[in-house]
Design an enzyme around this catalytic site. Structure first.
Site, PDB file in Angstrom:
ATOM      1  N   CYS A  83      -9.012  54.212  80.715  1.00 40.00           N
ATOM      2  CA  CYS A  83      -9.896  54.213  81.882  1.00 40.00           C
ATOM      3  C   CYS A  83     -11.368  54.229  81.461  1.00 40.00           C
ATOM      4  CB  CYS A  83      -9.534  55.363  82.825  1.00 40.00           C
ATOM      5  SG  CYS A  83     -10.188  55.136  84.503  1.00 40.00           S
ATOM      6  N   HIS A 194      -3.963  53.980  83.807  1.00 41.66           N
ATOM      7  CA  HIS A 194      -3.589  55.313  83.337  1.00 41.66           C
ATOM      8  C   HIS A 194      -2.108  55.331  82.956  1.00 41.66           C
ATOM      9  CE1 HIS A 194      -7.180  57.734  84.414  1.00 41.66           C
ATOM     10  NE2 HIS A 194      -7.357  56.795  85.334  1.00 41.66           N
ATOM     11  N   GLU A 196      -0.481  57.684  81.580  1.00 40.28           N
ATOM     12  CA  GLU A 196       0.087  59.013  81.856  1.00 40.28           C
ATOM     13  C   GLU A 196       0.465  59.188  83.323  1.00 40.28           C
ATOM     14  OE1 GLU A 196      -4.175  59.654  83.036  1.00 40.28           O
ATOM     15  OE2 GLU A 196      -3.032  58.340  81.703  1.00 40.28           O
TER      16      GLU A 196
END
Length: 214
Positions: A83, A194, A196
């Protein structure tokens, strides 16, 4: 039994450190959340997160000394940025009328144009927030092992990267127009999305980074 890969998760006051740490640990990494150059030097790999305003991120990095740590690490061990961490690698962001970044890579970070339209002719919403697909990956590279073309990943951003060297683009996404969703240059890997927060595909990508043997 081989030891776990040691990953230094850079802490400079910005970034969802808990989510990133939890996801990396889930795929077998030994994670240290740190801004200590000695810990970073001892790690096998570096994970460079980032959320929020670029100006605040750059200021936080400078105050913590993380900017110099990244510049040194980039030459001798695998680094993954996500990001705003990815955006910070370039020369300048359009945010706040122009914000100097780390200049590790040549290129800029312009803003999405809210006048752009999607494939249905509807103007895009800024920020680009939610699930979108990526494509154009080199599936012979181990970082994309187990990732399908048009795999879905989670995005939250108002700016996007424009590398000066198009060969660094590792994946693209479409939001009003195609943009760079990932970069790969030697031992440096970065994603605008992202991982995650991207469920199965995201965890697979993180596992690929943890297992990546350059």
């Amino acid at each position: 039994m081989s030891r776990a890969t040691k990953i230094a998760l850079l802490d400079y006051g910005m970034g969802n450190l808990h989510s990133a740490s939890k996801a990396l640990s889930a795929v077998g990494a030994e994670v240290s959340i740190t801004n200590d150059p000695k810990v970073v030097a001892a790690a096998d790999k570096i994970f460079f997160p980032g959320v929020g305003a670029m100006r605040d991120c750059i200021a936080g990095m400078h105050e913590a000394g993380i900017d110099d740590v990244i510049r040194q690490a980039i030459f001798n061990k695998p680094v993954m940025a996500i990001c705003v961490g990815m955006q910070a690698l370039f020369e300048q962001s359009a945010e706040n009328g122009g914000t100097p970044c780390l200049s590790i890579l040549d290129g800029t970070v312009p803003a999405f144009n809210p006048e752009w339209k999607d494939e249905k002719g509807v103007q895009i919403k800024v920020p680009h927030m939610g699930w979108n697909t990526i494509s154009g990956m080199n599936f012979e590279h181990p970082l994309w092992n187990g990732i399908e073309d048009k795999a879905h990943f989670y995005f939250v951003h108002s700016y996007y990267c424009e590398p000066a060297d198009s060969s660094q683009v590792a994946a693209i996404c479409d939001y009003g127009q195609p943009f760079c969703a990932s970069i790969l240059q030697d031992n440096l890997f970065a994603t605008q999305f992202h991982p995650e927060k991207s469920h199965t595909a995201g965890l697979q990508l993180l596992k690929n980074f943890v297992d990546w043997d350059i």
